[in-house]
Design a protein around this motif. Sequence first.
Motif, PDB file in Angstrom:
ATOM      1  N   PHE A 215     -14.836  -4.783  -1.561  1.00 39.32           N
ATOM      2  CA  PHE A 215     -13.681  -5.599  -1.641  1.00 39.32           C
ATOM      3  C   PHE A 215     -13.512  -6.285  -0.718  1.00 39.32           C
ATOM      4  CE2 PHE A 215     -11.279  -2.068  -4.285  1.00 39.32           C
ATOM      5  CZ  PHE A 215     -11.865  -2.291  -5.467  1.00 39.32           C
TER       6      PHE A 215
ATOM      7  N   GLU B  87      -4.446  -8.747  -6.040  1.00 36.40           N
ATOM      8  CA  GLU B  87      -4.567  -8.405  -4.671  1.00 36.40           C
ATOM      9  C   GLU B  87      -5.699  -8.940  -4.023  1.00 36.40           C
ATOM     10  OE1 GLU B  87      -3.212  -7.177  -1.429  1.00 36.40           O
ATOM     11  OE2 GLU B  87      -2.016  -6.182  -2.889  1.00 36.40           O
ATOM     12  N   LYS B  88      -5.252  -9.430  -2.477  1.00 38.75           N
ATOM     13  CA  LYS B  88      -6.510  -9.959  -1.800  1.00 38.75           C
ATOM     14  C   LYS B  88      -6.694  -8.898  -0.651  1.00 38.75           C
ATOM     15  CE  LYS B  88      -7.128 -13.686  -4.146  1.00 38.75           C
ATOM     16  NZ  LYS B  88      -6.538 -13.411  -5.219  1.00 38.75           N
TER      17      LYS B  88
ATOM     18  N   CYS C  30      -4.590   0.643  -5.182  1.00 33.55           N
ATOM     19  CA  CYS C  30      -4.457   0.149  -6.423  1.00 33.55           C
ATOM     20  C   CYS C  30      -5.402   0.934  -7.430  1.00 33.55           C
ATOM     21  CB  CYS C  30      -4.195  -1.117  -6.507  1.00 33.55           C
ATOM     22  SG  CYS C  30      -3.617  -1.837  -8.152  1.00 33.55           S
ATOM     23  N   ARG C  31      -6.720   0.556  -7.117  1.00 33.07           N
ATOM     24  CA  ARG C  31      -7.759   0.949  -8.084  1.00 33.07           C
ATOM     25  C   ARG C  31      -7.887   2.553  -8.028  1.00 33.07           C
ATOM     26  NH1 ARG C  31     -12.903  -0.702  -9.444  1.00 33.07           N
ATOM     27  NH2 ARG C  31     -14.038   0.687 -10.764  1.00 33.07           N
TER      28      ARG C  31
ATOM     29  N   THR D 199      -5.395  -2.045   0.339  1.00 32.25           N
ATOM     30  CA  THR D 199      -4.307  -2.165  -0.832  1.00 32.25           C
ATOM     31  C   THR D 199      -5.025  -2.276  -2.168  1.00 32.25           C
ATOM     32  OG1 THR D 199      -2.741  -3.252   0.838  1.00 32.25           O
ATOM     33  CG2 THR D 199      -2.362  -3.125  -1.363  1.00 32.25           C
ATOM     34  N   ARG D 200      -5.909  -3.274  -2.305  1.00 27.92           N
ATOM     35  CA  ARG D 200      -6.580  -3.065  -3.577  1.00 27.92           C
ATOM     36  C   ARG D 200      -7.496  -1.778  -3.822  1.00 27.92           C
ATOM     37  NH1 ARG D 200     -11.350  -6.824  -6.207  1.00 27.92           N
ATOM     38  NH2 ARG D 200     -10.201  -7.439  -8.048  1.00 27.92           N
TER      39      ARG D 200
ATOM     40  N   LYS E 281       0.976  -1.114  -0.018  1.00 31.25           N
ATOM     41  CA  LYS E 281       0.007  -0.067  -0.016  1.00 31.25           C
ATOM     42  C   LYS E 281       0.660   1.233  -0.004  1.00 31.25           C
ATOM     43  CE  LYS E 281      -3.939   2.103   2.539  1.00 31.25           C
ATOM     44  NZ  LYS E 281      -3.338   3.223   3.275  1.00 31.25           N
TER      45      LYS E 281
ATOM     46  N   TYR F 171      -3.924  -5.475  -9.173  1.00 30.05           N
ATOM     47  CA  TYR F 171      -5.053  -5.375  -8.961  1.00 30.05           C
ATOM     48  C   TYR F 171      -5.716  -6.735  -9.052  1.00 30.05           C
ATOM     49  CZ  TYR F 171     -10.061  -3.704  -9.075  1.00 30.05           C
ATOM     50  OH  TYR F 171     -11.425  -3.502  -8.613  1.00 30.05           O
ATOM     51  N   ASN F 172      -5.580  -7.396 -10.041  1.00 29.61           N
ATOM     52  CA  ASN F 172      -6.175  -8.824 -10.166  1.00 29.61           C
ATOM     53  C   ASN F 172      -5.774  -9.715  -9.315  1.00 29.61           C
ATOM     54  OD1 ASN F 172      -7.582  -7.796 -12.323  1.00 29.61           O
ATOM     55  ND2 ASN F 172      -6.160  -8.214 -13.874  1.00 29.61           N
TER      56      ASN F 172
END
Length: 395
Positions: free
Chosen positions: A356, A304-305, A313-314, A309-310, A269, A301-302
Amino acid sequence: MADLDELIGFLVPNTPSQIQDIALDYVVGLTASADGFKILLDNHKVLFALLDLLEVDALPSKDLVFRALVNMSADAALKRQFTSQSLETLLDGVLSPGYVFADGACMILCNVTREEAGARMLWDIMARGGRQAEKLAELVDAFCNISFNTVKGTLDYAATLLSNVTQVPEARLALIDKQRCLLQRLLPFTGYQASKVRRGGIIGVVRNCCIDPACHDWLLGEDVSLLSHLLLPLAGPEEYSDEEMDKLPVDLQFLEPSKTREEDASIRKMLIEAINQLCSTRAGREVIKSLGTYYVMRELYNWEKDAETRLTCRKLIDLLISDEPETGMENLRDVDVPADVQRALEEQDAQMLEDFKAEVADDGAAAAVTPATTATTVDNTDDTTATADNTESAS
Protein backbone atom coordinates in the motif's frame (compact mmCIF):
# COMPACT_ATOMS: atom_id res chain seq x y z
CA MET A 1 23.76 19.58 42.69
CA ALA A 2 24.29 22.69 44.80
CA ASP A 3 22.95 24.84 41.94
CA LEU A 4 19.87 22.63 41.67
CA ASP A 5 19.27 22.83 45.41
CA GLU A 6 19.48 26.61 45.15
CA LEU A 7 16.95 26.53 42.30
CA ILE A 8 14.57 24.40 44.35
CA GLY A 9 14.92 26.92 47.17
CA PHE A 10 13.22 29.48 44.94
CA LEU A 11 10.35 27.13 44.09
CA VAL A 12 8.48 27.75 47.31
CA PRO A 13 5.32 29.82 47.85
CA ASN A 14 6.88 32.73 49.75
CA THR A 15 9.58 33.51 47.16
CA PRO A 16 9.34 37.06 45.70
CA SER A 17 7.44 36.80 42.40
CA GLN A 18 10.23 38.28 40.23
CA ILE A 19 12.77 35.76 41.50
CA GLN A 20 10.29 32.91 41.27
CA ASP A 21 9.49 33.87 37.67
CA ILE A 22 13.16 33.54 36.75
CA ALA A 23 13.42 30.17 38.50
CA LEU A 24 10.28 28.79 36.87
CA ASP A 25 11.28 30.08 33.45
CA TYR A 26 14.56 28.22 33.87
CA VAL A 27 12.71 25.02 34.74
CA VAL A 28 10.50 25.39 31.64
CA GLY A 29 13.70 25.73 29.62
CA LEU A 30 15.05 22.52 31.15
CA THR A 31 11.92 20.65 30.03
CA ALA A 32 12.53 21.74 26.43
CA SER A 33 15.86 19.95 25.93
CA ALA A 34 17.20 16.42 26.32
CA ASP A 35 20.04 17.55 28.59
CA GLY A 36 17.63 19.53 30.72
CA PHE A 37 15.29 16.58 31.06
CA LYS A 38 18.19 14.43 32.22
CA ILE A 39 18.77 16.85 35.09
CA LEU A 40 15.11 16.63 36.06
CA LEU A 41 15.11 12.84 35.82
CA ASP A 42 18.14 12.59 38.07
CA ASN A 43 16.48 14.65 40.79
CA HIS A 44 12.71 14.52 41.29
CA LYS A 45 12.82 17.33 43.87
CA VAL A 46 12.06 19.88 41.15
CA LEU A 47 8.89 18.02 40.19
CA PHE A 48 7.81 17.72 43.81
CA ALA A 49 8.40 21.45 44.33
CA LEU A 50 6.22 22.22 41.31
CA LEU A 51 3.49 19.92 42.57
CA ASP A 52 3.57 21.80 45.88
CA LEU A 53 3.18 25.10 43.98
CA LEU A 54 0.21 23.57 42.17
CA GLU A 55 -1.66 23.63 45.47
CA VAL A 56 -1.10 27.37 45.98
CA ASP A 57 -4.14 29.34 44.84
CA ALA A 58 -2.73 32.86 44.57
CA LEU A 59 0.51 32.26 42.69
CA PRO A 60 1.50 34.97 40.16
CA SER A 61 3.62 32.58 38.07
CA LYS A 62 1.22 29.63 38.00
CA ASP A 63 1.13 29.63 34.19
CA LEU A 64 4.83 28.73 34.21
CA VAL A 65 4.16 25.93 36.70
CA PHE A 66 1.62 24.47 34.31
CA ARG A 67 3.88 24.82 31.28
CA ALA A 68 6.63 22.92 33.06
CA LEU A 69 4.28 20.23 34.38
CA VAL A 70 2.70 19.64 30.97
CA ASN A 71 6.14 18.91 29.54
CA MET A 72 7.32 16.87 32.52
CA SER A 73 4.15 14.75 32.56
CA ALA A 74 4.96 13.60 29.03
CA ASP A 75 7.96 11.68 30.35
CA ALA A 76 7.28 8.05 31.28
CA ALA A 77 9.42 8.15 34.43
CA LEU A 78 8.34 11.56 35.71
CA LYS A 79 4.62 11.01 35.19
CA ARG A 80 4.78 8.09 37.63
CA GLN A 81 5.91 10.51 40.34
CA PHE A 82 2.71 12.57 40.23
CA THR A 83 0.88 12.23 43.53
CA SER A 84 -2.78 11.36 43.96
CA GLN A 85 -3.23 14.74 45.66
CA SER A 86 -1.92 16.56 42.58
CA LEU A 87 -4.19 14.56 40.26
CA GLU A 88 -7.18 15.33 42.46
CA THR A 89 -6.31 19.04 42.41
CA LEU A 90 -6.04 18.97 38.61
CA LEU A 91 -9.35 17.16 38.21
CA ASP A 92 -11.08 19.60 40.55
CA GLY A 93 -9.68 22.41 38.42
CA VAL A 94 -11.06 20.90 35.23
CA LEU A 95 -14.48 20.63 36.87
CA SER A 96 -14.45 24.22 38.15
CA PRO A 97 -16.06 26.67 35.67
CA GLY A 98 -13.87 29.60 36.72
CA TYR A 99 -10.51 27.77 36.76
CA VAL A 100 -8.07 29.69 34.56
CA PHE A 101 -5.73 26.74 34.01
CA ALA A 102 -8.37 24.11 33.16
CA ASP A 103 -6.88 23.35 29.73
CA GLY A 104 -3.40 22.93 31.19
CA ALA A 105 -4.84 20.67 33.88
CA CYS A 106 -6.53 18.60 31.16
CA MET A 107 -3.27 18.23 29.25
CA ILE A 108 -1.34 17.08 32.32
CA LEU A 109 -4.05 14.57 33.23
CA CYS A 110 -4.04 13.29 29.63
CA ASN A 111 -0.30 12.66 29.77
CA VAL A 112 -0.41 10.98 33.19
CA THR A 113 -3.33 8.71 32.21
CA ARG A 114 -2.02 7.68 28.80
CA GLU A 115 -0.99 4.30 30.20
CA GLU A 116 -3.51 2.17 32.05
CA ALA A 117 -1.70 2.48 35.40
CA GLY A 118 -2.16 6.25 35.37
CA ALA A 119 -5.75 5.89 34.22
CA ARG A 120 -6.40 3.47 37.08
CA MET A 121 -4.87 5.92 39.55
CA LEU A 122 -7.20 8.72 38.42
CA TRP A 123 -10.22 6.41 38.40
CA ASP A 124 -9.47 5.36 41.98
CA ILE A 125 -9.40 9.05 42.92
CA MET A 126 -12.78 9.55 41.23
CA ALA A 127 -14.10 6.51 43.09
CA ARG A 128 -13.42 7.94 46.56
CA GLY A 129 -16.58 7.84 48.63
CA GLY A 130 -18.23 5.65 46.00
CA ARG A 131 -18.82 8.68 43.75
CA GLN A 132 -17.06 7.45 40.61
CA ALA A 133 -20.21 7.47 38.50
CA GLU A 134 -21.09 11.00 39.66
CA LYS A 135 -17.54 12.26 38.98
CA LEU A 136 -17.60 10.72 35.51
CA ALA A 137 -20.96 12.35 34.85
CA GLU A 138 -19.54 15.71 36.00
CA LEU A 139 -16.65 15.34 33.56
CA VAL A 140 -19.03 14.47 30.72
CA ASP A 141 -21.24 17.44 31.66
CA ALA A 142 -18.28 19.82 31.61
CA PHE A 143 -17.08 18.48 28.27
CA CYS A 144 -20.47 18.54 26.55
CA ASN A 145 -21.17 22.13 27.65
CA ILE A 146 -18.96 24.08 25.24
CA SER A 147 -19.21 27.21 27.39
CA PHE A 148 -18.69 25.39 30.72
CA ASN A 149 -15.40 27.14 31.47
CA THR A 150 -16.16 30.82 31.94
CA VAL A 151 -12.57 32.03 31.46
CA LYS A 152 -12.12 30.88 27.85
CA GLY A 153 -10.96 27.34 28.56
CA THR A 154 -12.00 24.98 25.75
CA LEU A 155 -11.73 21.65 27.63
CA ASP A 156 -11.02 20.02 24.26
CA TYR A 157 -8.52 17.69 25.89
CA ALA A 158 -11.22 16.41 28.22
CA ALA A 159 -12.10 14.17 25.25
CA THR A 160 -8.63 12.62 25.33
CA LEU A 161 -8.88 12.34 29.11
CA LEU A 162 -12.17 10.43 28.81
CA SER A 163 -10.58 8.18 26.20
CA ASN A 164 -7.67 7.43 28.52
CA VAL A 165 -9.89 6.81 31.55
CA THR A 166 -11.99 4.30 29.61
CA GLN A 167 -8.96 2.02 29.50
CA VAL A 168 -10.26 1.04 32.95
CA PRO A 169 -13.06 -1.57 32.65
CA GLU A 170 -15.08 -0.05 35.49
CA ALA A 171 -14.98 3.35 33.79
CA ARG A 172 -16.30 1.82 30.58
CA LEU A 173 -19.15 0.17 32.47
CA ALA A 174 -20.06 3.47 34.11
CA LEU A 175 -20.00 5.29 30.78
CA ILE A 176 -22.31 2.80 29.08
CA ASP A 177 -24.76 2.68 32.00
CA LYS A 178 -28.14 2.50 30.28
CA GLN A 179 -29.81 4.76 32.82
CA ARG A 180 -27.33 7.64 32.70
CA CYS A 181 -26.99 7.84 28.87
CA LEU A 182 -23.50 9.34 29.14
CA LEU A 183 -22.16 7.69 25.99
CA GLN A 184 -25.09 8.93 23.91
CA ARG A 185 -24.30 12.50 24.96
CA LEU A 186 -20.75 12.13 23.63
CA LEU A 187 -21.62 10.66 20.23
CA PRO A 188 -22.42 13.96 18.44
CA PHE A 189 -18.77 14.93 18.92
CA THR A 190 -17.64 12.16 16.55
CA GLY A 191 -18.34 14.68 13.81
CA TYR A 192 -17.42 17.89 15.66
CA GLN A 193 -15.56 19.86 13.00
CA ALA A 194 -14.41 22.69 15.27
CA SER A 195 -11.85 20.50 17.06
CA LYS A 196 -9.91 17.47 15.86
CA VAL A 197 -8.87 16.83 19.46
CA ARG A 198 -12.52 16.51 20.53
CA ARG A 199 -13.40 14.24 17.60
CA GLY A 200 -10.41 11.99 18.07
CA GLY A 201 -10.80 11.73 21.82
CA ILE A 202 -14.47 10.78 21.70
CA ILE A 203 -13.90 8.26 18.94
CA GLY A 204 -11.20 6.80 21.20
CA VAL A 205 -13.85 6.57 23.94
CA VAL A 206 -16.23 4.79 21.56
CA ARG A 207 -13.55 2.35 20.43
CA ASN A 208 -12.77 1.48 24.05
CA CYS A 209 -16.46 0.97 24.83
CA CYS A 210 -16.66 -1.54 21.97
CA ILE A 211 -14.18 -3.87 23.68
CA ASP A 212 -16.76 -5.80 25.70
CA PRO A 213 -18.97 -8.01 23.48
CA ALA A 214 -21.63 -8.11 26.22
CA CYS A 215 -22.71 -4.56 25.36
CA HIS A 216 -22.62 -4.89 21.56
CA ASP A 217 -26.33 -5.60 21.16
CA TRP A 218 -27.16 -2.42 23.07
CA LEU A 219 -24.59 -0.32 21.21
CA LEU A 220 -25.93 -1.49 17.85
CA GLY A 221 -29.58 -1.22 18.90
CA GLU A 222 -31.97 1.70 18.59
CA ASP A 223 -31.08 3.17 21.99
CA VAL A 224 -27.59 4.10 20.77
CA SER A 225 -27.46 3.43 16.99
CA LEU A 226 -23.69 3.50 17.23
CA LEU A 227 -22.99 2.19 13.74
CA SER A 228 -24.43 5.32 12.10
CA HIS A 229 -22.09 7.51 14.17
CA LEU A 230 -19.11 5.37 13.10
CA LEU A 231 -19.98 5.13 9.42
CA LEU A 232 -21.01 8.71 8.73
CA PRO A 233 -17.50 10.22 9.12
CA LEU A 234 -16.16 7.49 6.81
CA ALA A 235 -18.71 8.08 4.06
CA GLY A 236 -18.03 10.28 1.06
CA PRO A 237 -20.23 11.71 -1.70
CA GLU A 238 -20.34 8.49 -3.74
CA GLU A 239 -23.61 7.33 -5.22
CA TYR A 240 -25.00 3.89 -4.46
CA SER A 241 -27.43 1.71 -6.33
CA ASP A 242 -31.02 1.70 -5.09
CA GLU A 243 -30.52 -1.75 -3.59
CA GLU A 244 -27.38 -0.66 -1.74
CA MET A 245 -28.97 2.60 -0.59
CA ASP A 246 -31.91 0.78 0.96
CA LYS A 247 -29.57 -1.21 3.20
CA LEU A 248 -27.70 1.80 4.58
CA PRO A 249 -28.72 3.45 7.87
CA VAL A 250 -31.09 6.35 7.27
CA ASP A 251 -28.44 8.89 8.27
CA LEU A 252 -26.21 7.69 5.42
CA GLN A 253 -28.80 7.69 2.67
CA PHE A 254 -28.82 10.39 -0.03
CA LEU A 255 -25.84 12.32 1.30
CA GLU A 256 -25.05 15.66 -0.31
CA PRO A 257 -22.53 15.75 -3.19
CA SER A 258 -20.44 18.01 -0.96
CA LYS A 259 -20.14 15.36 1.78
CA THR A 260 -16.53 14.92 2.88
CA ARG A 261 -14.85 12.19 4.91
CA GLU A 262 -13.05 12.60 8.20
CA GLU A 263 -9.84 14.40 7.25
CA ASP A 264 -7.52 12.78 9.80
CA ALA A 265 -6.24 9.33 8.88
CA SER A 266 -5.63 8.26 12.48
CA ILE A 267 -9.24 9.08 13.34
CA ARG A 268 -10.52 7.17 10.30
CA LYS A 269 -8.44 4.21 11.46
CA MET A 270 -9.97 4.34 14.96
CA LEU A 271 -13.48 4.45 13.47
CA ILE A 272 -12.78 1.32 11.44
CA GLU A 273 -11.22 -0.40 14.45
CA ALA A 274 -14.35 0.31 16.50
CA ILE A 275 -16.52 -1.32 13.82
CA ASN A 276 -14.13 -4.25 13.76
CA GLN A 277 -14.57 -4.65 17.53
CA LEU A 278 -18.33 -4.83 17.02
CA CYS A 279 -17.79 -7.68 14.55
CA SER A 280 -16.36 -10.00 17.20
CA THR A 281 -19.68 -11.83 17.65
CA ARG A 282 -22.00 -13.42 15.11
CA ALA A 283 -24.90 -11.21 16.22
CA GLY A 284 -22.78 -8.09 15.78
CA ARG A 285 -21.60 -9.15 12.34
CA GLU A 286 -25.15 -9.85 11.23
CA VAL A 287 -26.29 -6.34 12.19
CA ILE A 288 -23.26 -4.67 10.66
CA LYS A 289 -23.57 -6.62 7.41
CA SER A 290 -27.31 -5.98 7.19
CA LEU A 291 -26.78 -2.20 7.39
CA GLY A 292 -24.62 -1.99 4.28
CA THR A 293 -21.32 -1.43 6.04
CA TYR A 294 -19.49 -3.22 3.25
CA TYR A 295 -20.58 -0.62 0.69
CA VAL A 296 -19.20 2.26 2.74
CA MET A 297 -15.96 0.37 3.35
CA ARG A 298 -15.65 -0.48 -0.33
CA GLU A 299 -15.78 3.17 -1.33
CA LEU A 300 -13.47 4.18 1.50
CA TYR A 301 -10.93 1.54 0.47
CA ASN A 302 -10.88 2.82 -3.10
CA TRP A 303 -10.45 6.41 -1.87
CA GLU A 304 -8.04 5.91 1.05
CA LYS A 305 -4.45 7.11 0.58
CA ASP A 306 -3.07 6.39 4.06
CA ALA A 307 -1.46 2.95 3.97
CA GLU A 308 -2.15 1.89 7.58
CA THR A 309 -5.77 3.04 7.43
CA ARG A 310 -6.23 1.28 4.11
CA LEU A 311 -4.88 -1.95 5.58
CA THR A 312 -7.30 -1.66 8.52
CA CYS A 313 -10.14 -1.08 6.06
CA ARG A 314 -9.10 -4.07 3.96
CA LYS A 315 -9.10 -6.36 7.00
CA LEU A 316 -12.63 -5.26 7.91
CA ILE A 317 -13.81 -5.81 4.34
CA ASP A 318 -12.33 -9.32 4.37
CA LEU A 319 -14.23 -10.02 7.57
CA LEU A 320 -17.50 -8.70 6.15
CA ILE A 321 -17.35 -10.77 2.95
CA SER A 322 -16.02 -13.98 4.49
CA ASP A 323 -18.13 -16.99 5.46
CA GLU A 324 -19.22 -17.31 9.06
CA PRO A 325 -16.89 -19.48 11.20
CA GLU A 326 -17.95 -22.93 12.25
CA THR A 327 -20.03 -23.61 15.35
CA GLY A 328 -18.15 -22.90 18.55
CA MET A 329 -15.94 -20.25 16.98
CA GLU A 330 -18.54 -17.52 16.41
CA ASN A 331 -16.99 -15.23 19.03
CA LEU A 332 -13.73 -14.22 17.38
CA ARG A 333 -12.28 -13.04 20.71
CA ASP A 334 -12.43 -16.59 22.02
CA VAL A 335 -10.61 -18.14 19.08
CA ASP A 336 -7.15 -19.41 20.03
CA VAL A 337 -4.84 -18.60 17.11
CA PRO A 338 -1.70 -20.80 17.01
CA ALA A 339 1.56 -18.87 17.29
CA ASP A 340 2.78 -19.89 13.82
CA VAL A 341 -0.50 -18.82 12.24
CA GLN A 342 -0.35 -15.50 14.12
CA ARG A 343 3.18 -14.89 12.81
CA ALA A 344 2.09 -15.71 9.27
CA LEU A 345 -0.83 -13.27 9.53
CA GLU A 346 1.43 -10.54 10.89
CA GLU A 347 3.90 -11.11 8.04
CA GLN A 348 1.05 -10.96 5.56
CA ASP A 349 -0.17 -7.68 7.06
CA ALA A 350 3.35 -6.24 6.97
CA GLN A 351 3.74 -7.15 3.29
CA MET A 352 0.34 -5.72 2.43
CA LEU A 353 1.23 -2.50 4.27
CA GLU A 354 4.43 -2.17 2.26
CA ASP A 355 2.46 -2.74 -0.95
CA PHE A 356 0.00 0.00 0.00
CA LYS A 357 2.85 2.40 0.80
CA ALA A 358 4.40 1.66 -2.60
CA GLU A 359 1.05 2.34 -4.30
CA VAL A 360 0.77 5.69 -2.52
CA ALA A 361 4.34 6.58 -3.51
CA ASP A 362 3.64 5.63 -7.13
CA ASP A 363 0.47 7.72 -7.17
CA GLY A 364 2.40 10.67 -5.77
CA ALA A 365 5.12 10.32 -8.39
CA ALA A 366 2.56 10.14 -11.16
CA ALA A 367 0.81 13.23 -9.87
CA ALA A 368 4.12 15.09 -9.67
CA VAL A 369 4.83 14.70 -13.42
CA THR A 370 1.29 15.49 -14.58
CA PRO A 371 1.26 18.81 -16.50
CA ALA A 372 -0.53 21.41 -14.40
CA THR A 373 -2.90 22.48 -17.15
CA THR A 374 -6.00 22.31 -14.96
CA ALA A 375 -6.75 22.86 -11.30
CA THR A 376 -6.20 19.73 -9.22
CA THR A 377 -7.25 18.59 -5.77
CA VAL A 378 -4.46 17.35 -3.54
CA ASP A 379 -5.32 14.68 -0.98
CA ASN A 380 -3.36 15.39 2.18
CA THR A 381 -4.61 12.47 4.25
CA ASP A 382 -1.04 11.26 4.83
CA ASP A 383 -0.08 14.49 6.58
CA THR A 384 -1.62 13.67 9.92
CA THR A 385 -0.83 13.61 13.60
CA ALA A 386 -2.03 11.21 16.27
CA THR A 387 -4.96 12.69 18.13
CA ALA A 388 -4.33 11.24 21.57
CA ASP A 389 -0.64 12.08 21.68
CA ASN A 390 -0.69 15.83 21.10
CA THR A 391 -0.54 16.71 24.79
CA GLU A 392 3.17 16.48 25.34
CA SER A 393 4.49 20.02 25.16
CA ALA A 394 3.58 23.42 26.41
CA SER A 395 3.57 26.38 24.13
